[in-house]
Enzyme design. Structure first.
Site, PDB file in Angstrom:
ATOM      1  CE1 TYR A  45      -3.782  -2.641   5.635  1.00  0.00           C
ATOM      2  CE2 TYR A  45      -3.310  -0.170   5.375  1.00  0.00           C
ATOM      3  CZ  TYR A  45      -3.561  -1.581   4.867  1.00  0.00           C
ATOM      4  OH  TYR A  45      -3.691  -1.403   3.455  1.00  0.00           O
ATOM      5  CE  LYS A 100      -1.432  -4.693   3.369  1.00  0.00           C
ATOM      6  NZ  LYS A 100      -1.601  -5.907   2.993  1.00  0.00           N
ATOM      7  CB  SER A 159      -0.731   0.194   1.221  1.00  0.00           C
ATOM      8  OG  SER A 159      -1.353   1.261   1.554  1.00  0.00           O
TER       9      SER A 159
END
Ligand code: UD1
Length: 345
Positions: free
Chosen positions: A156, A160, A129
């Site tokens: 979150y 990544k 992302s």
């Protein structure tokens, strides 16, 4: 029949996973899809089968279940590469339940790696992302892959970043492993057939599902989080990319992994349009493109929001031979057609 080899798609019934599976099948790959349905439903499989006119091989399992994953690889020894979508992705929830995010997003990748590093080694395309760039310094806009990775604002986002680092270490350790990490900007829209699309659980956090649900009368009004930012109209700027364009980038990435053109054993591509759009512009585009009514008002800023970020997709354009070029009005119309279909409007 597919002739290009079998691709394992984790999170195959999710939003991006379902669109990508369709594109893979249409491009002549055989797939095996897996999902635990934690944020999707079996009805997505029906849509995928209708679109492709093919039975989609599918196993319900959780990537965190090592035995379940071993079973998938045992049953399909012809898997040549995996596209790893399966992950939790709600930013706010990750702040409240970090352990859930670290366990799910990290363990699932570790299990996939364990199995992918066995034997002749397999390719992995990883769902990353633009969140890894944090709030970019103005001189780094539009963002290239070489822009610095900044400390993540949420667990979150940290998963990544950590997963990219794990992948880099594993590539160093396993000479036959190749990995492409795709850093998505803001995926939106639905398949033009309106047979698959985004299906958020509960109240949507993301902009476009909130807009379509408001237009469908499920939500009273859209709140635009902040109109006092340092941008031309005061609202945040993002790079909204059509999910079907994004899906095609995965097909291109897998193709490179399988045909040997991918020389760097770990590589990163930004996937965006290269064009920034403000929240207000997006809402106005939606209203113009669909003719739907979207009541909205300006509200306070949302904590943790990035002010402006958009991609330099030049590397993906030249190396993957891919470009996100679907006009935004068409994209927004596809999101609205999907919402109408789901709601029976
Ligand atoms: C967020 C995450 C991103 C993640 C993605 C997946 C951050 C900084 N980014 O993207 O890492 O991959 O979700 O779900 O957390 N907005 C409104 N009203 C709404 C909803 C959104 O004004 O009701 C605005 C937001 O303030 C933002 C823009 O719309 O400016 C886009 O928001 P959203 O769709 O949630 O995506 P990101 O926050 O960019």
């Amino acid at each position: 029949m597919g002739t290009k080899g079998r691709i394992l798609v984790t999170g195959a019934t999710g939003y991006i996973g379902s669109h990508t599976t369709v594109e893979l099948v249409n491009a002549g790959y055989e797939v095996i899809g897996i999902d635990n349905f934690s944020n999707s439903s079996p009805s997505m499989l029906e849509g995928m089968e209708k679109i492709t006119g093919r039975k989609i091989p599918f196993i319900r399992t959780d990537c965190c279940d090592k035995a379940g994953m071993e079973e998938v690889f045992r049953k399909y020894p012809d898997i040549r590469a995996s596209i790893h979508f399966a992950a939790c992705k709600a930013v706010g929830e990750s702040v409240r339940e970090p352990v859930k995010y670290f366990r799910n997003n990290i363990v699932s990748l570790l299990n996939l790696l364990d199995l992918s590093m066995k034997g002749e080694g397999k390719g992995i395309v990883f769902s990353s992302s633009c969140t890894v760039y944090g709030e970019p310094d103005p001189e780094n806009l539009p963002i290239k892959e070489t822009a610095p990775v900044k400390p993540a604002v949420s667990p979150y986002g940290r998963t990544k970043q950590m997963n990219e680092e794990i992948l880099m270490d594993c590539v160093r350790a396993c000479p036959s492993l190749k990995v492409i990490s795709l850093r998505y900007f803001n995926p939106i829209g639905a398949h033009p057939s309106a047979l698959i699309g985004e299906m958020p659980n509960g109240e949507p956090q993301n902009l476009v599902p909130y807009i379509t649900q408001t237009a469908a009368g499920l939500r009273k009004e859209l709140r635009i989080w902040g109109n006092d930012y340092d941008t031309p109209d005061g609202t945040c700027i993002r790079d909204y990319i059509y999910v079907c364009d994004l899906a095609k980038a995965h097909v291109a990435a897998v193709g490179r992994l399988l045909d040997g053109r991918q020389e760097n054993r770990f590589d990163i591509f930004n996937l965006g349009t290269g064009k920034g759009l403000s929240v207000l512009e997006l809402v106005q585009n939606f209203i113009r493109a669909t003719g739907a009514d979207v009541p909205y008002r300006f509200a306070g800023r949302r904590e943790g929001d990035i002010v402006k970020v958009w991609a330099d997709p030049g590397k993906a354009n030249s190396i993957l031979g891919w470009k996100a070029d679907t006009p935004i009005d068409e994209v927004l119309l596809s999101a609205w057609n999907w919402e109408k279909k789901v709601r029976g409007i």
